[in-house]
Design an enzyme around this catalytic site. Sequence first.
Site, PDB file in Angstrom:
ATOM      1  CE1 TYR A   1       9.422  32.420   1.347  1.00 34.40           C
ATOM      2  CE2 TYR A   1       9.769  30.191   1.824  1.00 34.40           C
ATOM      3  CZ  TYR A   1       9.256  31.122   1.015  1.00 34.40           C
ATOM      4  OH  TYR A   1       9.186  30.922  -0.174  1.00 34.40           O
TER       5      TYR A   1
ATOM      6  CE  LYS B   1      -0.363  -0.214   5.207  1.00 39.43           C
ATOM      7  NZ  LYS B   1      -1.241  -0.733   6.189  1.00 39.43           N
TER       8      LYS B   1
HETATM    9  C1  PLP Z   1      -0.550  -1.718   6.736  1.00 42.31           C
HETATM   10  C2  PLP Z   1      -1.021  -3.061   7.454  1.00 42.31           C
HETATM   11  C3  PLP Z   1      -0.200  -4.104   7.360  1.00 42.31           C
HETATM   12  C4  PLP Z   1       1.269  -4.085   7.307  1.00 42.31           C
HETATM   13  O1  PLP Z   1       1.877  -3.279   8.515  1.00 42.31           O
HETATM   14  P1  PLP Z   1       3.228  -3.552   8.762  1.00 42.31           P
HETATM   15  O2  PLP Z   1       3.346  -2.767  10.229  1.00 42.31           O
HETATM   16  O3  PLP Z   1       3.869  -2.213   7.837  1.00 42.31           O
HETATM   17  O4  PLP Z   1       3.812  -4.717   8.463  1.00 42.31           O
HETATM   18  C5  PLP Z   1      -0.809  -5.322   7.771  1.00 42.31           C
HETATM   19  N1  PLP Z   1      -2.142  -5.527   8.044  1.00 42.31           N
HETATM   20  C6  PLP Z   1      -2.975  -4.447   7.609  1.00 42.31           C
HETATM   21  C7  PLP Z   1      -4.265  -4.548   7.947  1.00 42.31           C
HETATM   22  C8  PLP Z   1      -2.287  -3.096   7.247  1.00 42.31           C
HETATM   23  O5  PLP Z   1      -3.233  -2.292   7.218  1.00 42.31           O
END
Ligand code: PLP
Length: 365
Positions: free
Chosen positions: A258, A39
């Site tokens: 700035y 993601k």
């Molecule tokens: C993002 C996510 C993961 C992975 O999490 P990490 O801590 O990066 O391993 C696993 N399960 C769900 C439901 C997530 O949203």
Amino acid sequence: MSELIRDTAVFVNLNALKYNLSQIKNMYSNKVHVMAVIKANAYGHGDIEVSKAFMDAGAEYLAVATLSEALALRQIYSNYPLFILGHTPDRLLGMVAENNITQTIFSFSQAKILDDICFGKNIKAKVHLKVDTGFHRLGCVDKEELLSICRLRNLEVEGIFSHLALVNEEENLKQYNLFLKVTEFLENKGIRFRYKHISDSISAVDYPEYSLNMIRPGAILYGLKGFHKGELDVIPALEFVSHVSQIRNISKGEGVGYDFLWRAPTDTLIGTLPFGYADGYPRNLMNKGYVTIFGKKCPIIGVICMDQCMVDLSSVPEAQEGSRAIIYGDGKNNTMSIDEAAKLAGTNKNEIVSRISARPPRIYI
Ligand SMILES: *Cc1c(COP(=O)(O)O)cnc(C)c1O
């Protein structure tokens, strides 16, 4: 960098990503299925290329947070199992079904909408049921409701999952036991799940006893270590690099940027770099951030602008316009690791990498 359209870029080491995935697979002697979480543009590393690396290294499933992320990947990888961890609004569920994307489902009303769509198109949609075992983000707590979802005829309920809040061992165990209870209830009614999963990166390493038959690692695949109890050798895959645009001497007392929030305490050699907060660099690293040029730390001075920032080059008088500056490295040779950036910015490692914006090109090595 001659072929690049920009002097600020993210270099991604695909072999490191593959190594990290094989490390977690080996830790489990290849006995669990791996759903690689990609993601947020693969935590800033670039999801299209990173997906390929993870597929090559043996990830059975790829997971994204949103339908938009899934659709972009589906265009490139027409058949690979793709999972949406988050909520897809009812009005968009048809796209899930049409594109053979596996959806998280946590209510009968969602499930029924998807089931009706599938009936109309004479297809079956794959779903994983999400059980709320205490995190209270997404999930269903009602066993009978879950059972009625399983009985819909145009859905393939391929999996069931939950997510740990990782509060402490006692809370983890409570959540895990509740998950088992719900799962067993459904199995006793004759429902069979191909995949059961509850572990993210931290729990996959720290609590292998909760792995069931699938894990959902994200962070560790990118070499980001958040675990405490367990050990796993993983390597960072990302280097964020820029190049000096301009160098000049300023006199004692002159201001920079700035509001002149930095003033030269003495005559100073300064450099301007073409990256800023619109590239995802935390603006609150003012007075804390640095880049590394020729192995030396060069503190960022003054306000970090949207597209540029200035650094003090006193430690590297040999720097030139065009010199390479490491923004984030592996922490060796005076480079700022993702972990250090997270600590200085008051956030976590996942935020530091996922906020790197689309503007800097990703270069795969
Ligand atoms: C993002 C996510 C993961 C992975 O999490 P990490 O801590 O990066 O391993 C696993 N399960 C769900 C439901 C997530 O949203």
